[in-house]
Structures are given as C-alpha cells and as structure tokens.
Design a protein around this motif. Structure first.
Motif, mmCIF file in Angstrom:
data_model
loop_
_atom_site.group_PDB
_atom_site.id
_atom_site.type_symbol
_atom_site.label_atom_id
_atom_site.label_comp_id
_atom_site.label_asym_id
_atom_site.label_seq_id
_atom_site.Cartn_x
_atom_site.Cartn_y
_atom_site.Cartn_z
ATOM 1 N N THR A 1 4.137 34.531 -35.606
ATOM 2 C CA THR A 1 3.243 35.655 -35.327
ATOM 3 C C THR A 1 3.755 36.882 -36.072
ATOM 4 O O THR A 1 4.831 36.853 -36.661
ATOM 5 C CB THR A 1 3.195 35.978 -33.817
ATOM 6 O OG1 THR A 1 4.431 36.606 -33.426
ATOM 7 C CG2 THR A 1 2.966 34.732 -32.975
ATOM 8 N N HIS A 2 2.970 37.942 -36.042
ATOM 9 C CA HIS A 2 3.379 39.212 -36.637
ATOM 10 C C HIS A 2 4.075 40.115 -35.618
ATOM 11 O O HIS A 2 4.351 41.281 -35.903
ATOM 12 C CB HIS A 2 2.159 39.936 -37.201
ATOM 13 C CG HIS A 2 1.447 39.182 -38.277
ATOM 14 N ND1 HIS A 2 0.533 38.180 -38.017
ATOM 15 C CD2 HIS A 2 1.535 39.268 -39.635
ATOM 16 C CE1 HIS A 2 0.078 37.694 -39.158
ATOM 17 N NE2 HIS A 2 0.665 38.323 -40.154
ATOM 18 N N THR B 1 2.212 39.357 -26.809
ATOM 19 C CA THR B 1 2.821 39.905 -28.027
ATOM 20 C C THR B 1 3.116 41.383 -27.811
ATOM 21 O O THR B 1 2.326 42.109 -27.213
ATOM 22 C CB THR B 1 1.903 39.743 -29.256
ATOM 23 O OG1 THR B 1 0.601 40.270 -28.959
ATOM 24 C CG2 THR B 1 1.786 38.293 -29.668
ATOM 25 N N ASP C 1 2.446 44.113 -32.338
ATOM 26 C CA ASP C 1 1.828 43.122 -33.216
ATOM 27 C C ASP C 1 0.564 43.719 -33.825
ATOM 28 O O ASP C 1 -0.421 43.960 -33.130
ATOM 29 C CB ASP C 1 1.482 41.867 -32.414
ATOM 30 C CG ASP C 1 0.965 40.731 -33.288
ATOM 31 O OD1 ASP C 1 0.611 40.983 -34.457
ATOM 32 O OD2 ASP C 1 0.919 39.595 -32.803
ATOM 33 N N ASP D 1 -2.724 41.162 -33.535
ATOM 34 C CA ASP D 1 -2.600 40.467 -32.257
ATOM 35 C C ASP D 1 -3.776 39.558 -31.922
ATOM 36 O O ASP D 1 -3.590 38.472 -31.379
ATOM 37 C CB ASP D 1 -2.345 41.446 -31.110
ATOM 38 C CG ASP D 1 -3.256 42.657 -31.109
ATOM 39 O OD1 ASP D 1 -4.262 42.656 -31.847
ATOM 40 O OD2 ASP D 1 -2.959 43.613 -30.371
ATOM 41 N N ASP E 1 -3.232 36.386 -33.819
ATOM 42 C CA ASP E 1 -2.014 35.728 -33.366
ATOM 43 C C ASP E 1 -2.200 35.072 -32.000
ATOM 44 O O ASP E 1 -1.690 33.973 -31.749
ATOM 45 C CB ASP E 1 -0.851 36.718 -33.313
ATOM 46 C CG ASP E 1 -0.272 37.011 -34.693
ATOM 47 O OD1 ASP E 1 -0.530 36.214 -35.617
ATOM 48 O OD2 ASP E 1 0.425 38.029 -34.845
ATOM 49 N N LYS F 1 -3.995 31.800 -32.345
ATOM 50 C CA LYS F 1 -3.094 30.760 -32.840
ATOM 51 C C LYS F 1 -2.162 30.269 -31.729
ATOM 52 O O LYS F 1 -1.908 29.057 -31.605
ATOM 53 C CB LYS F 1 -2.258 31.286 -34.007
ATOM 54 C CG LYS F 1 -3.020 31.508 -35.296
ATOM 55 C CD LYS F 1 -2.079 31.753 -36.469
ATOM 56 C CE LYS F 1 -1.160 32.945 -36.224
ATOM 57 N NZ LYS F 1 -0.282 33.216 -37.387
#
Length: 388
Positions: free
Chosen positions: A31-32, A248, A251, A254, A257, A260
């Motif tokens: 993830t970011h 998260t 992020d 988000d 992410d 996912k």
C-alpha cells in the motif's frame, strides 16, 4: 459447590503445523500507507500488517472510539445539549447551534457520517460529564480492548500531544465495535435525516466514506484527515458471510489501497467453519454448543489441533448441577490457541448462540465461551422458561 478443573486433555486431531509454504502461495500486498492493517472481524485474526504497531496520529478515526464509548455508556433517546465549547469547535462540523438539543442517537449519525467535531464534543460532555471525563472512558476502553499502542487526548481527533494510535490497534477497536449492532448500523448508513429545531428543513447527512459506493459489499467505517495526520481511513466490507476491516494511516491513495486489501483478505483468507452448533464429538456422547469459524490461508487448516478438555466430578461427591455442560474443545493453530467451544451431553439444552467478540477481553482465549459463561446462559434460559 461444583468445581471446574481439567480432568482430561484428549487430542481430537493431531497434525503437523502448516508449513511456511502457505505464505509463498500468496502475492505480496503493498500500500501507499505509512502504516496499514487488515483484520477478520469474526475471529479477530490479523491478516496483514505493515508498521502496524507504529504510534501515529489518527485524525477523525478517533471518532470510532467516541462512538462505541457513547453507545455503551449513553441513552440513545436522551437529548444532548450543545455547549459553547462544542459550538465553537474547529474543523469539520455538522453546524449545531449553541443551546440546540438533539438525541444522542441522531448526534452519533452526525458524528460518524459527517465527522462533526461539534457533535464529538457535545457527545463527550453529555456522556462523560465533561470532555476530560469522557477521554478517561476512552482510555479505559482502550485498555479493556487491549490497545497497547494508543492514547486518547480528545473525542474528535484534532492534532494534540499524547493523542495517537496504531493501525493494528485501530483494526482491533473497529472489529470490536462492529460486533455492536447499533454501531454497525450507523457506519453503513449512506444518508441520514434528523430533525432540525432551528429551521423548517431537516438535517441531511451524506456519508463521507466513499468506500460505501466504490466497493462491493462495503459497510463502513470512518474517514479522517488533519494537516499532521494526513489521510486516514478505516473501511469494512462483508462478502459470503465474512466481514473484514482495513486500516491505513497517512495514505494518499487510500480508496484504491483499501480495495486491494479487502480483495486480498477475501481471496486468501476465506472464513471456514471448523465445527457447527450441535455437531457430535466423535467417540463421545457429546455435542459442541457453538459454531466456530476462522479465516485460513491455503494449507493452514491442516495444522489445526483440537483438544477435548473434560471436567472432573466434585471431590466431595456432592450433586453435580451443570445442565449438561461437560467440558470444552480448545482449538490451536501452530501451537497458539485460537478458540474455545464448550461441549454438552447429547440431548442437553444448548445456550443461544451469540456473535463472539474475540477482542473484547485480551486476558481470555480468543473465543469468549467459558464454562461459567455457558452455565450462566443455561440458568438464565431455564429461569426465563420457568417464569415466562
């Protein structure tokens, strides 16, 4: 008095623990986010974590704790009066007027759908007697849930020293809260109307959580942002009877992410039933009292170990009043206990099955069913039947 002690620990299933190869069949999840976590709600199992215990700012994710504390301690139908302090609170708002009154139930919708800092402050003062009193309740709740990397300094999440949590802790908190039907209903609501005493039109709040529209099966939970915390998000979704929570912190991507992460959990950790309520215990005149489900990755279930622990009769030979309760099955995965299910004599009354909350008491096994709890449930049911 009947004494409950271990009489026997009989291996029902003995298998070699799952090999590390099971993890090699899953792709890496990235993830970011500065920190992220993914959890199964039914079991409380952490399915993915990246910097999950890092103590970070959480912005309005704070309001998840505010909501569950208010739900557990407040009266939904009582009016909450807006103080000067609540009216003047900076940041996101549902634009309450000073002196205005609104039921706690409606204010909770304004809190969670529109992230009203004014609502958070008013709720805190109403339920806790003061903002400080409510923050005390928040931190006590965190201790009870086992949030070891969290501390709350306010009910709204505006940046403050000593106000922080972690991705793992927020997953644990949300999984706990989602076992509460009131909380669950609020966070999945797309739009809510509430009476407005100051105008001819009602309040109308659209949920800020875009995951409710972007992701199939999404049913919560909360957005958050401050200039220091950056973008924070907790989402939940349910598919095929399995509910997951994704978290998260910081992020910038988000929404994608979370899609996912949730896809990853549903695909690689499907919820599996190990036993069903009323199922016979092989080789014994016993049945299990609860359905037990757990999310396994490929190959892991082969490493499940079950131990039947039977009770020992009272040493003094006194009457053994137990309403058919005979012991419990302890469930292990890789040597770690993941659950406990009581077992009863065939033909006994089985207590009503309730949704378990594995993160409610971190001092107990993951499955909260205990001899004492099961016995109390039987006695309660018999009393109701006799006095109904």
């Amino acid at each position: 008095m009947t004494r409950w002690i271990v009489a026997a620990a009989i291996m029902l299933t003995c298998c070699v623990p799952a090999s590390a190869q099971s993890s090699q069949t899953r792709p890496e999840l990235y993830t970011h986010a500065q920190a992220a976590a993914l959890m199964d709600v039914t079991s409380g199992r952490l399915l993915y974590s990246s910097h999950g215990d890092d103590e970070l700012r959480i912005a309005s994710l704070t309001k998840i704790m505010t909501a569950i504390v208010a739900i557990e301690h407040g009266d939904f139908k009582k009016p909450v009066k807006v103080s000067k302090n609540a009216f003047g609170k900076e940041g996101s708002s549902i634009y309450l007027k000073m002196g205005e009154e609104m039921t706690l139930e409606n204010m909770l919708y304004g809190l969670m759908l529109r992230s009203g800092n004014d609502a958070a402050t008013a709720i805190a003062e109403h339920v806790g007697g003061s903002e400080e009193g409510f923050v005390y309740l928040m931190n006590e709740e965190a201790k009870q849930i086992g949030m070891s990397h969290s501390h709350f300094a306010n009910p709204h999440g505006l940046d403050a020293e000593g106000h922080y949590s972690s991705a793992n802790d927020m997953a644990k908190l949300t999984a706990y809260a989602l076992h509460n039907p009131v909380f669950r209903d609020i966070v999945k609501t797309p739009t809510k109307k509430a009476p407005n005493p100051n105008e001819s039109w009602d309040y109308k709040w659209d949920n800020k959580n875009k995951m409710l529209r972007l992701y199939d099966g999404a049913d919560g939970v909360k957005t958050g942002y401050t200039k220091k915390a950056f973008r924070c998000l907790v989402s939940s979704a349910t598919r095929n009877g399995q509910q997951l929570v994704a978290v998260t912190l910081n992020d910038g991507d988000d929404w994608n992410d979370h899609g996912k992460m949730l896809d990853y959990g549903f695909e690689y950790f499907p919820l599996t039933s190990l036993m069903e309520k009323g199922e016979a215990v092989k080789g014994y005149d016993l049945v299990v009292s609860n359905t037990f489900q757990y999310p396994f990755s490929k190959g892991e279930q082969e490493g499940v170990e079950k131990k039947l622990v039977l009770r020992q009769p009272a040493r003094d030979g006194s009457a053994d009043i137990n309403f058919g309760l005979r012991g419990e099955i302890q469930i292990y995965l890789g040597g770690q206990q993941i659950g406990t299910v009581p077992v009863y004599q065939k033909g006994s009354f089985l207590p009503e099955e309730r949704a378990r909350n594995p993160v409610q008491n971190t001092m107990s096994p993951v499955h909260p069913s205990t001899f004492a709890g099961a016995l109390a449930e039987v006695i309660r049911e018999l009393f109701l039947q006799h006095n109904g």
